[in-house]
Scaffold this motif. Sequence first.
Motif, PDB file in Angstrom:
ATOM      1  N   GLU A   1       0.836  -1.217   0.000  1.00 32.97           N
ATOM      2  CA  GLU A   1       0.000   0.000   0.000  1.00 32.97           C
ATOM      3  C   GLU A   1       0.859   1.249   0.000  1.00 32.97           C
ATOM      4  O   GLU A   1       0.535   2.251  -0.642  1.00 32.97           O
ATOM      5  CB  GLU A   1      -0.954  -0.007   1.195  1.00 32.97           C
ATOM      6  N   MET A   2       1.977   1.212   0.727  1.00 35.17           N
ATOM      7  CA  MET A   2       2.883   2.349   0.755  1.00 35.17           C
ATOM      8  C   MET A   2       3.578   2.507  -0.593  1.00 35.17           C
ATOM      9  O   MET A   2       3.779   3.619  -1.082  1.00 35.17           O
ATOM     10  CB  MET A   2       3.909   2.152   1.881  1.00 35.17           C
ATOM     11  N   ALA A   3       3.935   1.391  -1.218  1.00 28.52           N
ATOM     12  CA  ALA A   3       4.558   1.430  -2.548  1.00 28.52           C
ATOM     13  C   ALA A   3       3.609   2.039  -3.578  1.00 28.52           C
ATOM     14  O   ALA A   3       4.020   2.826  -4.441  1.00 28.52           O
ATOM     15  CB  ALA A   3       4.992   0.029  -2.970  1.00 28.52           C
ATOM     16  N   ALA A   4       2.321   1.683  -3.481  1.00 29.62           N
ATOM     17  CA  ALA A   4       1.325   2.254  -4.401  1.00 29.62           C
ATOM     18  C   ALA A   4       1.212   3.760  -4.194  1.00 29.62           C
ATOM     19  O   ALA A   4       1.115   4.527  -5.158  1.00 29.62           O
ATOM     20  CB  ALA A   4      -0.028   1.576  -4.197  1.00 29.62           C
ATOM     21  N   LEU A   5       1.235   4.191  -2.936  1.00 27.81           N
ATOM     22  CA  LEU A   5       1.187   5.629  -2.640  1.00 27.81           C
ATOM     23  C   LEU A   5       2.420   6.329  -3.207  1.00 27.81           C
ATOM     24  O   LEU A   5       2.312   7.413  -3.796  1.00 27.81           O
ATOM     25  CB  LEU A   5       1.099   5.856  -1.128  1.00 27.81           C
ATOM     26  N   ALA A   6       3.589   5.715  -3.053  1.00 28.77           N
ATOM     27  CA  ALA A   6       4.825   6.305  -3.583  1.00 28.77           C
ATOM     28  C   ALA A   6       4.735   6.471  -5.096  1.00 28.77           C
ATOM     29  O   ALA A   6       5.136   7.506  -5.644  1.00 28.77           O
ATOM     30  CB  ALA A   6       6.024   5.444  -3.196  1.00 28.77           C
ATOM     31  N   ALA A   7       4.179   5.466  -5.777  1.00 25.00           N
ATOM     32  CA  ALA A   7       4.024   5.560  -7.232  1.00 25.00           C
ATOM     33  C   ALA A   7       3.054   6.669  -7.608  1.00 25.00           C
ATOM     34  O   ALA A   7       3.265   7.409  -8.583  1.00 25.00           O
ATOM     35  CB  ALA A   7       3.554   4.215  -7.792  1.00 25.00           C
ATOM     36  N   GLU A   8       2.003   6.819  -6.820  1.00 25.32           N
ATOM     37  CA  GLU A   8       0.976   7.842  -7.040  1.00 25.32           C
ATOM     38  C   GLU A   8       1.551   9.254  -6.895  1.00 25.32           C
ATOM     39  O   GLU A   8       1.290  10.138  -7.697  1.00 25.32           O
ATOM     40  CB  GLU A   8      -0.085   7.663  -5.947  1.00 25.32           C
ATOM     41  N   LEU A   9       2.335   9.445  -5.843  1.00 29.61           N
ATOM     42  CA  LEU A   9       2.811  10.792  -5.509  1.00 29.61           C
ATOM     43  C   LEU A   9       4.106  11.162  -6.211  1.00 29.61           C
ATOM     44  O   LEU A   9       4.471  12.337  -6.248  1.00 29.61           O
ATOM     45  CB  LEU A   9       2.996  10.924  -3.997  1.00 29.61           C
ATOM     46  N   GLY A  10       4.823  10.187  -6.736  1.00 31.46           N
ATOM     47  CA  GLY A  10       6.058  10.488  -7.453  1.00 31.46           C
ATOM     48  C   GLY A  10       7.062  11.218  -6.580  1.00 31.46           C
ATOM     49  O   GLY A  10       7.318  10.829  -5.439  1.00 31.46           O
ATOM     50  N   ASP A  11       7.628  12.313  -7.108  1.00 33.13           N
ATOM     51  CA  ASP A  11       8.665  13.075  -6.394  1.00 33.13           C
ATOM     52  C   ASP A  11       8.154  13.731  -5.124  1.00 33.13           C
ATOM     53  O   ASP A  11       8.960  14.178  -4.303  1.00 33.13           O
ATOM     54  CB  ASP A  11       9.238  14.169  -7.306  1.00 33.13           C
ATOM     55  N   ARG A  12       6.864  13.828  -4.958  1.00 36.44           N
ATOM     56  CA  ARG A  12       6.283  14.461  -3.766  1.00 36.44           C
ATOM     57  C   ARG A  12       6.596  13.644  -2.504  1.00 36.44           C
ATOM     58  O   ARG A  12       6.635  14.181  -1.411  1.00 36.44           O
ATOM     59  CB  ARG A  12       4.767  14.587  -3.976  1.00 36.44           C
ATOM     60  N   LEU A  13       6.807  12.353  -2.691  1.00 36.53           N
ATOM     61  CA  LEU A  13       7.130  11.470  -1.580  1.00 36.53           C
ATOM     62  C   LEU A  13       8.611  11.101  -1.706  1.00 36.53           C
ATOM     63  O   LEU A  13       9.021  10.505  -2.694  1.00 36.53           O
ATOM     64  CB  LEU A  13       6.237  10.230  -1.651  1.00 36.53           C
ATOM     65  N   GLU A  14       9.410  11.504  -0.734  1.00 36.76           N
ATOM     66  CA  GLU A  14      10.856  11.355  -0.815  1.00 36.76           C
ATOM     67  C   GLU A  14      11.324  10.154   0.016  1.00 36.76           C
ATOM     68  O   GLU A  14      11.036  10.076   1.207  1.00 36.76           O
ATOM     69  CB  GLU A  14      11.537  12.623  -0.312  1.00 36.76           C
ATOM     70  N   ILE A  15      12.051   9.250  -0.627  1.00 34.48           N
ATOM     71  CA  ILE A  15      12.549   8.046   0.035  1.00 34.48           C
ATOM     72  C   ILE A  15      13.852   8.367   0.770  1.00 34.48           C
ATOM     73  O   ILE A  15      14.755   9.005   0.221  1.00 34.48           O
ATOM     74  CB  ILE A  15      12.801   6.920  -0.985  1.00 34.48           C
ATOM     75  N   VAL A  16      13.934   7.888   2.012  1.00 31.72           N
ATOM     76  CA  VAL A  16      15.132   8.016   2.833  1.00 31.72           C
ATOM     77  C   VAL A  16      15.599   6.606   3.165  1.00 31.72           C
ATOM     78  O   VAL A  16      14.781   5.765   3.546  1.00 31.72           O
ATOM     79  CB  VAL A  16      14.822   8.771   4.147  1.00 31.72           C
ATOM     80  N   GLN A  17      16.897   6.343   3.033  1.00 36.29           N
ATOM     81  CA  GLN A  17      17.426   5.029   3.416  1.00 36.29           C
ATOM     82  C   GLN A  17      18.432   5.196   4.550  1.00 36.29           C
ATOM     83  O   GLN A  17      19.153   6.195   4.613  1.00 36.29           O
ATOM     84  CB  GLN A  17      18.058   4.331   2.216  1.00 36.29           C
ATOM     85  N   LYS A  18      18.444   4.201   5.459  1.00 40.92           N
ATOM     86  CA  LYS A  18      19.299   4.275   6.646  1.00 40.92           C
ATOM     87  C   LYS A  18      19.762   2.873   7.041  1.00 40.92           C
ATOM     88  O   LYS A  18      19.111   1.888   6.714  1.00 40.92           O
ATOM     89  CB  LYS A  18      18.539   4.915   7.814  1.00 40.92           C
ATOM     90  N   GLY A  19      20.910   2.812   7.720  1.00 38.62           N
ATOM     91  CA  GLY A  19      21.351   1.554   8.316  1.00 38.62           C
ATOM     92  C   GLY A  19      22.187   0.658   7.434  1.00 38.62           C
ATOM     93  O   GLY A  19      22.284  -0.536   7.696  1.00 38.62           O
ATOM     94  N   TYR A  20      22.817   1.204   6.391  1.00 43.09           N
ATOM     95  CA  TYR A  20      23.602   0.360   5.496  1.00 43.09           C
ATOM     96  C   TYR A  20      24.943   0.050   6.151  1.00 43.09           C
ATOM     97  O   TYR A  20      25.873   0.845   6.141  1.00 43.09           O
ATOM     98  CB  TYR A  20      23.805   1.040   4.141  1.00 43.09           C
TER      99      TYR A  20
END
Length: 196
Positions: free
Chosen positions: A89-108
């Motif tokens: 559901e979150m992935a679908a929202l990310a696809a819907e909003l495009g650049d409006r939703l910014e992905i952050v990655q942590k813990g590598y």
Amino acid sequence: MLIIVDVQNDFCEGGALGVEGGAEVAARIVGLVRSQEERYDRILVSQDWHRGDTDNGGHFAVPPAAPDFVDTWPVHCVAETPGAALHPEMAALAAELGDRLEIVQKGYGLPSYSVLEGTVVATDESVQDLLADGDWERIDVVGLAYDFCVRETALGAVAAGAPVRVLSDLTAAVHPAGIPALEQELAEAGVEITAS
């Protein structure tokens, strides 16, 4: 700003470190964003994004040791695996909003709980710097898990001088029995706890 913490497959039911109620939290967060997106000038969505070839600084329990679910954990959210992917559901929202939703990655390669320790993927912007540079009217924090990554993110943001709210109905905890003490700790640090 809205910070959505670690709503990933491995943290929802059926995942390597599934939290009871994780999928329901995902659905509720998506509902909030779809109905109130305009309230937020930025929306960050974090992903735990660990290496698969190390114990990530002791974060993963190495057999024969068992995870203690406080400092050590089962292997989870290994970068580029289905478990590290956003909940559907979150992935679908990310696809819907495009650049409006910014992905952050942590813990590598290291233990990482707070989203402030992460980097915005598209811009390589440090979230810690982003918070320090911003004149934020309010930061809302939601996601998984309430007693670990949501907690650390809220405490880090309030320590950085931001006014912070945790929308507690949009979280789920690893150890639900500890929520009263957790909420007392957050309130004493200056974090507002409310419902969405």
